[in-house]
Structures are given as C-alpha cells and as structure tokens.
Scaffold this motif. Structure first.
Motif, PDB file in Angstrom:
ATOM      1  N   LYS A 150       0.714  -1.149  -0.095  1.00 46.62           N
ATOM      2  CA  LYS A 150      -0.160   0.060   0.171  1.00 46.62           C
ATOM      3  C   LYS A 150       0.869   1.284   0.051  1.00 46.62           C
ATOM      4  O   LYS A 150       0.299   2.493  -0.628  1.00 46.62           O
ATOM      5  CB  LYS A 150      -1.041  -0.095   1.146  1.00 46.62           C
ATOM      6  N   ASP A 151       2.174   1.311   0.829  1.00 44.71           N
ATOM      7  CA  ASP A 151       2.861   2.410   0.824  1.00 44.71           C
ATOM      8  C   ASP A 151       3.203   2.914  -0.711  1.00 44.71           C
ATOM      9  O   ASP A 151       3.866   3.854  -0.865  1.00 44.71           O
ATOM     10  CB  ASP A 151       3.869   2.153   1.748  1.00 44.71           C
ATOM     11  N   GLU A 154       1.357   5.860  -2.948  1.00 43.12           N
ATOM     12  CA  GLU A 154       1.666   7.252  -2.764  1.00 43.12           C
ATOM     13  C   GLU A 154       2.917   7.388  -3.699  1.00 43.12           C
ATOM     14  O   GLU A 154       3.031   8.637  -4.500  1.00 43.12           O
ATOM     15  CB  GLU A 154       1.839   7.668  -1.292  1.00 43.12           C
ATOM     16  N   GLN A 180      13.448   2.236  -4.679  1.00 43.08           N
ATOM     17  CA  GLN A 180      13.558   2.194  -3.262  1.00 43.08           C
ATOM     18  C   GLN A 180      14.577   1.259  -2.636  1.00 43.08           C
ATOM     19  O   GLN A 180      15.038   1.421  -1.623  1.00 43.08           O
ATOM     20  CB  GLN A 180      12.095   1.789  -2.675  1.00 43.08           C
TER      21      GLN A 180
END
Length: 478
Positions: A150-151, A154, A180
């Motif tokens: 879910k992160d 964004e 990331q």
C-alpha cells in the motif's frame, strides 16, 4: 505419383483404342478375339510402359540416392549421439563432485505486502492471507484478492505527478520498487564509492586523473598533490576494486516491455548520487522465468563468488498490481491473485575487501551434495542449538500442496537433523506472481536472526543446500 501413372495409362489407352477402332471401321475390318486382346489391351499397355520407362527409371535412381543419403545421415546422427552421450557422461562425472562456494553479504533489504525484512518472515510463520484489493476488479466488477504494497501507491502517484509517463502501471511500480531498494543501501554504496575512488587513484592512472577532475572530489585533492613525488606520499595501498555491477532481476514476461533507457538512467543516478565514474558502473538485466529462475539464480551467485575485484548490488523486483495486466490473466484463471515484492543485496566474493565495510553475513552454498547431514557436519552446524528448538529456520521454496514435492522432501530430509517443524514454506505468499518468488524467498533468508542460521532449500535443485551465518560467528568457527 500413382495417380499420375494411372491417369497417363488411361488417357493413352483411350487414345490408342479410339485410333484402332476408327481405323477398323474405315477399312471395314472384322477383328477377331485375338485382335481385340492384342490391339485394345496389350498395345496400350506396351505403349504406356515404353513411354513411362524413362520416368520410372529416373524415380528409381532418385529414391535410391535418397535412401543412401538417409542411411548416411542416420549413421552420422548415431555417431553424434554417441559422442554427445559420452560428453554428458563425462560432464556428469565431473559435476558429481561436491563443491562449495561462499559470498559476503554486506547489506540486505526486502519489501512485501507483509512488511519489510524480518517482519515478512514473521508473517510467513503466521500464514497471513492476501487482502481484498479495492482498486483491482475481476471480470464482474468485483474486488479481488492481492498482495499489494500500500505504501507504494503514494510513491507511484508522486512520481507520475512529477514526471508523467506513458509506461504501464506495472512498469511504474517495479521502477519505484527498484529505486526504493537502492535507497536502502545508501551507506554501503557510499563506502564502496570511496573505495572505488581510492582504488582507481592507486591502480589506474587514467581513472585517477578523472577523479582529480571530478567535481565531487576535486576539493579533497590539493593542486600540490599532482606531482608524482607528492602523489606517492599521499596514496596508500588499498584492495583493488575495479567496478560495481548492478544486477536487475525481472520477470521474463517483461522482456519486450521494459524500457531500454532504464539502464542509462540508473547509471546516471548512481554516478551523480555517489560520485562514481560511469566507467566503473555496469548494469545487467536478467529476465527470469519461473521454471529456470532458481537455477539461474544459483549460477549468478556462483559467478559473483569468482569475481575478486568487483562489488555487486542485486535487486530482484516484480509487480502485477495493474488492472490491465490482470484483465489478461483473468481469461486464464478466474481466481488470479496478483502480488508485488522486491529484495536486494550488496554482495561480493569472499576475497573482496572494502574499506570500513564489514559484512553482515556469509552465504554458503554446496552443490552436488547428496547427504544433508554430511553438509551440516562439514560446516559444523550439526550441533547448533536451532536443531533442538521448534522455531522454523529452513525456507522451502516449493509448493507444499504438491505430492511429488513432499515425497522429494521426505527423501532429502529423512534421517537428517532437520525436522518437519523446522520447515517454512514460502510459495503461497505470492499468489500467482511466481516468476521471481523463489529468488525473493531465498534472499529473505538473510533476515533470520543474526545469532542463528537460516537455511534455504528447493527440490528444483535437490542436491543444493544453502545457509546464512553471521560474519563474526563464521570467523569464530574458522
């Protein structure tokens, strides 16, 4: 061919019979029974045989040549098969010799919908299930299950707002996962950057000049140090490190979609952020398929173990959280479960040394090892306290619902120190996104507690055993 001969004989017989009959009518001849047989039956056959003789002889010669060529070809193929069989037997004999290689792992990171790093293992042990995804729908417009990070939503939206892209949502999410993962190794990469600079200054005069002119380093090098005498005074011997290689592991079904410009962008990003020369950065893409990914992964680790003057960053990432992508999959499987995950290691051979950088763990892999207890004894693991405890520490990369897999596991682990409660199955935590799942779970073995060991096994390579051990503990054993 037979149809042609029959047609030709029939046509010729009709023509000859017509001529004979019309001739007899013109001369008012009354043929006898013998005349009819000779002129209307035997004469057409004789004429047809005479006309077809050259053609039949030609076919016979052609067929004979083909049969001879076939015999020669079969003989050559038989000889080739014998030579290949001898080669395979010799390779099998060579391969049958057990060997072991090791690599250093300096830093590691992993992300999944379950969390990051060790928390993923904890959720594995709790047998966590996929969740209902409000943004993915099946053919009936109903939400479906998925393993969504879910992160990541964004981050993808922010990147899209900053720089609109025409690539698919799947590629965007994978690109964000890769970026990331690189960020998780900032400290390690900074130390590697410093060592690459020092190594170039000591071993490579051309690169040393480029570093002296590099904006990020020019302030650290005084103009007086450009003379040979002073340079000799300031340079200290360091372990030779020639390059850093970034291995990007992607699913094979992306091979025709993945942007070719990603390598250049990543190289520029690393060169700019860590002040590394472009010539010292290599980007390699590996597109993996589910049936061969584990074998290809072991081969890559084996190659890295032989590279004494290179540092490696391995990033493994996949995502199928894309409505357009799963729409195609629903035609094949109605209950398709998409997932996304990423993992990464900073890794090198045992001989490689980096200033001020200490490995976290050592990964040891034994090839062609038929006896698990022999492998454990060879590495002084047989008396380890974990074998007497109930907590799982062996990651099994295969499907626990497959009867053949269970039988192979029983054969491999029977009468060994590893008990069934020590096993932790990983396959069901990735839904149908399985292309790189085994590699992710293997890399996740790095996140077992430092005070213990973590093992990885798959029946795909049933004679290969792997385990992670803390770097300091490994040195104590040595």
């Amino acid at each position: 061919m037979i149809k042609f001969i029959v047609t030709f004989v029939a046509a010729l017989a009709i023509a000859i019979n017509a001529c004979v009959i019309f001739y007899w009518r013109d001369i008012a001849y009354d043929p006898s029974e013998t005349d009819l047989i000779l002129c209307l039956l035997l004469l057409p056959l004789l004429a047809a045989a005479t006309a077809l003789a050259p053609y039949l002889i030609f076919l016979g010669i052609k067929r004979y040549k083909l049969s001879q060529e076939k015999k020669l070809r079969q003989a050559a193929e038989a000889e080739l098969m014998q030579s290949e069989q001898k080669l395979k037997n010799s390779e099998k004999n060579i391969a049958a010799e057990s060997r072991q290689f090791s690599v250093k792992i300096y830093s590691a990171s992993a992300v999944h919908s379950f969390g990051e790093n060790a928390s993923i293992l904890e959720e594995y042990m709790r047998f966590k299930s996929p969740e209902l995804d409000p943004n993915l729908f099946n053919a009936y417009g109903l939400p479906v299950l998925s393993f969504r990070i879910k992160d990541l939503d964004e981050a993808v939206q922010s990147a899209e707002d900053d720089e609109p892209s025409n690539i698919s949502m799947r590629e965007q999410r994978i690109a964000q996962l890769l970026n990331q993962q690189i960020e998780q190794h900032t400290e390690t990469l900074m130390m590697v950057s410093n060592h690459l600079k020092d190594s170039a200054m000591f071993y490579n005069s051309e690169m040393a000049y480029q570093y002296r002119m590099h904006p990020a380093w020019i302030s650290e090098i005084d103009a007086s140090e450009h003379t040979d005498e002073n340079t000799e005074n300031i340079l200290k011997p360091v372990y030779r490190l020639d390059k850093i290689t970034v291995h990007i592991l992607l699913a094979e079904n992306l091979i025709h979609y993945w942007s070719e410009s990603f390598s250049e962008k990543l190289q520029n990003q690393l060169a700019g952020q860590y002040s590394i020369l472009h010539a010292q950065i290599e980007i390699e893409h590996h597109f993996m398929s589910q049936p061969t990914s584990y074998a290809a992964w072991l081969k890559l680790l084996d190659q890295i173990a032989e590279q004494k003057h290179a540092f490696n960053l391995i990033i493994n990432a996949d995502s199928e959280i894309d409505q357009d992508w799963i729409d195609e999959k629903f035609w094949q499987t109605e209950a398709y479960i998409a997932a996304e995950y990423a993992s990464s290691w900073c890794i090198s051979s045992l001989d490689t040394e980096v200033l001020q950088l200490i490995p976290q763990k050592i990964l040891k892999i034994a090839l062609n090892e038929t006896d698990l207890d022999a492998f454990l004894a060879k590495n002084q693991l047989i008396e380890h306290a974990q074998f007497k405890q109930d907590m799982p520490f062996v990651l099994i990369l295969d499907d626990p619902a497959d009867i053949k897999t269970i039988k192979k596991l029983q054969r491999s682990l029977i009468d060994s120190a590893v008990e069934s409660h020590h096993l932790l199955y990983t396959k069901n935590n990735f839904g149908h996104t399985q292309q790189l799942a085994k590699i992710f779970s293997f890399m996740l073995g790095m996140h077992f507690p430092d005070e213990g060991i973590g093992m990885v096994y798959s029946v795909d390579q049933d004679s290969v055993y792997s385990y992670f051990q803390g770097y300091r503990e490994d040195h104590i054993h040595q």
